[in-house]
Design an enzyme around this catalytic site. Structure first.
Site, PDB file in Angstrom:
ATOM      1  N   LYS A 198      -1.007  -1.000  -4.256  1.00 35.78           N
ATOM      2  CA  LYS A 198      -2.165  -0.116  -4.165  1.00 35.78           C
ATOM      3  C   LYS A 198      -1.633   1.298  -4.337  1.00 35.78           C
ATOM      4  O   LYS A 198      -0.976   1.851  -3.458  1.00 35.78           O
ATOM      5  CB  LYS A 198      -2.899  -0.269  -2.830  1.00 35.78           C
ATOM      6  N   TYR A 232       0.872  -1.184   0.000  1.00 38.67           N
ATOM      7  CA  TYR A 232       0.000   0.000   0.000  1.00 38.67           C
ATOM      8  C   TYR A 232       0.906   1.229   0.000  1.00 38.67           C
ATOM      9  O   TYR A 232       1.558   1.531   0.995  1.00 38.67           O
ATOM     10  CB  TYR A 232      -0.894  -0.042   1.235  1.00 38.67           C
TER      11      TYR A 232
END
Length: 303
Positions: A166, A138
């Protein structure tokens, strides 16, 4: 047996519904899962920022995972988010997720400590080496103050189970930087609702969504139409969606999106302290955005 994680399509960052007594509301959680599956989503992420991860007990995260696996029945992968302050704790959470049947992980950099590049890469590698599960990093320097750069991903590329990113930098050019540097070595998932269509057009493989928790059909329509090249149709829905999508980039995104999910009948507004439900002018403003959107809600062709 784990479901293969393709890192494509729409992956809701799931809300965690609570009862008025601050317990997990598993029936409502499962109702939301069914609505997502019926809309055609491609995977789930449990215990992210929207899932109020920092307030969940470890056993609650496992309960949510087991519930999701039971509902999904191997139709789509179920991922667990790892967001811990220390490397040992992150490894322990990864072990627990794998032992309880998770299909993959989303991994955040160390919480609270602004680790430098060497420390961050070592943290990611240390966790990845302790699990066989596929991992999505992320990358959200806007909220978590640590940027995972192209140079850092060059080191992380050595680990085959670090497979996806992400992309939440809010810098759309970073998508092209990553593609130029790595081709298709890493799958890229757009992680900012208000940049979702743009991210898909620039080559992201999927979308980790927030408002999908309240509006799964509309989210899937934007994704499907964009991937099919029907940009005019996608843009029409996206423009309708934008006032709602902007709820995802506010510090109170949890309260805002929970209120939206309550309005569409697949969630509730109960949050866990220190968060509190919305009141007063702020609540009225968010409700107005939701109701105006519902009044003009597009008719989605399920076919």
């Amino acid at each position: 047996m784990n479901v293969s994680v393709l890192w494509e399509g729409v992956y809701p960052a799931l809300l965690t519904p609570f009862t008025a007594d601050d317990e997990l509301d598993i029936p409502l959680f499962e109702k939301n899962l069914h609505a997502q599956l019926e809309a055609g989503i491609h995977g789930f992420i449990i215990g992210g920022s929207l899932g109020e991860a920092s307030t969940l007990l470890n056993e609650e995260k496992i309960s949510l995972l087991q519930s999701a696996l039971a509902v999904c029945q191997d139709k789509v992968p179920v991922l667990v988010n790892i967001a811990e302050q220390g490397t040992k704790q992150a490894i322990a959470r990864a072990h627990e997720a794998q032992a309880n049947g998770a299909d993959g992980l989303m991994l955040l950099p160390p919480m609270r400590y602004p680790a430098d590049a060497r420390e961050t890469v070592t943290f990611f590698k240390s966790v990845a080496q302790e699990t066989t599960l596929p991992i999505m990093i992320y990358n959200n320097p806007y909220d978590y103050k640590i940027m995972t750069t192209v140079a850092m991903f060059e080191e992380l590329a050595e680990l085959p189970n670090i497979q996806a990113v992400k992309e939440s930098t809010r810098d759309l050019t970073n998508i092209t930087r990553m593609r130029n540097a790595f081709g298709n070595r890493f799958k890229l998932m757009g992680g900012v609702d208000t940049l979702a269509l743009e991210a898909l057009l620039l080559g992201c493989d999927g979308w980790v969504g927030g408002l999908v928790d309240a509006f799964p059909q509309e989210t899937m329509a934007v994704y499907d139409l964009t991937k099919a090249g029907q940009l005019a149709e996608a843009l029409e829905i996206y423009r309708w969606f934008m006032p709602l999508l902007e709820l995802d980039i506010h510090p109170k995104l949890v309260q805002y999106i929970k209120l939206a999910a309550q309005a569409t009948g697949i969630g509730s507004e109960y949050v866990r302290a220190p968060r509190l439900p919305l009141i007063g002018a702020e609540r009225a403003q968010v409700e107005q955005i939701i109701q105006e959107a519902l009044a003009k809600r597009p008719l989605i062709n399920a076919a």
